[in-house]
Design a protein around this motif. Structure first.
Motif, short mmCIF file in Angstrom:
data_model
loop_
_atom_site.label_atom_id
_atom_site.label_comp_id
_atom_site.label_asym_id
_atom_site.label_seq_id
_atom_site.Cartn_x
_atom_site.Cartn_y
_atom_site.Cartn_z
N VAL A 80 0.85 -1.20 0.00
CA VAL A 80 0.00 0.00 0.00
C VAL A 80 0.88 1.25 0.00
N LEU A 81 1.93 1.23 0.81
CA LEU A 81 2.87 2.35 0.82
C LEU A 81 3.51 2.52 -0.55
N ASP A 82 3.85 1.41 -1.21
CA ASP A 82 4.43 1.48 -2.55
C ASP A 82 3.47 2.14 -3.54
N ILE A 83 2.18 1.81 -3.43
CA ILE A 83 1.17 2.42 -4.31
C ILE A 83 1.12 3.93 -4.08
N VAL A 84 1.08 4.32 -2.81
CA VAL A 84 1.01 5.75 -2.46
C VAL A 84 2.27 6.47 -2.97
N ALA A 85 3.42 5.86 -2.76
CA ALA A 85 4.70 6.51 -3.07
C ALA A 85 5.03 6.52 -4.56
N GLN A 86 4.51 5.53 -5.31
CA GLN A 86 5.00 5.34 -6.68
C GLN A 86 3.95 5.53 -7.78
N HIS A 87 2.72 5.91 -7.46
CA HIS A 87 1.70 5.93 -8.51
C HIS A 87 1.87 7.06 -9.52
N HIS A 88 2.82 7.97 -9.27
CA HIS A 88 3.14 8.99 -10.28
C HIS A 88 4.52 8.76 -10.89
N GLU A 89 5.16 7.65 -10.56
CA GLU A 89 6.42 7.28 -11.21
C GLU A 89 6.10 6.67 -12.58
N ARG A 90 7.06 6.69 -13.48
CA ARG A 90 6.84 6.18 -14.83
C ARG A 90 8.00 5.29 -15.26
#
Length: 201
Positions: A80-90
């Protein structure tokens, strides 16, 4: 919007055959991925696409705010933390806040990035009308050449579907048709039956 993102991530995960425990992480990630926006000024959120450069930089801070909120919470899964932290990474490293590359991204964050973009396209905005699901998927397909994971975009198109069977569509020729079925590989090209000519006869 958080509920919509959660539902779409759950549907996406189920389509990919993920077990129930993993689906619960995806659903929670969808609910929380933009929680950092609660710490932004309300006027930034309501501006839609009319943000200036300073506004956009402030908006990007919602990821760090979200991470901080999650870090203070108890028993939040790492995914869940990964989703929050990385959902704007490409994929190519041209996202934010860390400029991560494909092999550094969690698969659930890659899925969340697609869902987040989809929600942005189809959602009502103050300055732009929402686009159709078909237009949204066309935009996602373009973004799959520049940042979103192409295979996951294709799978998302499969599970959501742009043209429900039985729906009426207008072709670029002006003809009107009924959607009969979907091909296994070309979700952008459903099988249709033309019922009206370009003059709508």
């Amino acid at each position: 919007n958080a509920v919509n993102a959660s539902v779409h991530l759950l549907v996406f995960g189920r389509h990919l055959g993920l077990p129930r425990e993993e689906l619960s992480k995806l659903g929670l990630g969808g609910l929380l991925m933009d929680i950092g926006k609660t710490r932004l000024p309300a006027e930034i959120i309501t501006k839609g696409n009319s943000l200036n450069a300073a506004d956009r930089n402030l908006m990007k801070q919602h990821v760090a705010y979200g991470e901080a909120i999650i870090a203070q919470s108890i028993d939040i899964p790492q995914e869940v933390l990964d989703i929050v932290a990385q959902h704007h990474e490409r994929e190519e490293g041209n996202g934010y806040p860390r400029g991560l590359y494909a092999n550094q991204l969690h698969a659930y964050a890659r899925m969340a990035a697609i869902v987040d973009c989809y929600e942005e396209f189809i959602g009502a905005k103050p300055d732009f009308p929402p686009v159709s699901a078909f237009q949204a998927f066309q935009e996602l397909k373009e973004l799959s050449h520049n940042g979103l994971n192409a295979m996951l975009v294709e799978q998302f198109a499969h599970c959501i579907g742009m043209f429900p069977v039985g729906s009426l569509v207008e072709l670029n020729t002006g003809e009107v048709a009924i959607v009969l079925s979907h091909g296994r590989t070309q979700r952008f090209l459903p099988n249709v039956m033309i019922i009206l000519d370009p003059k709508k006869q």
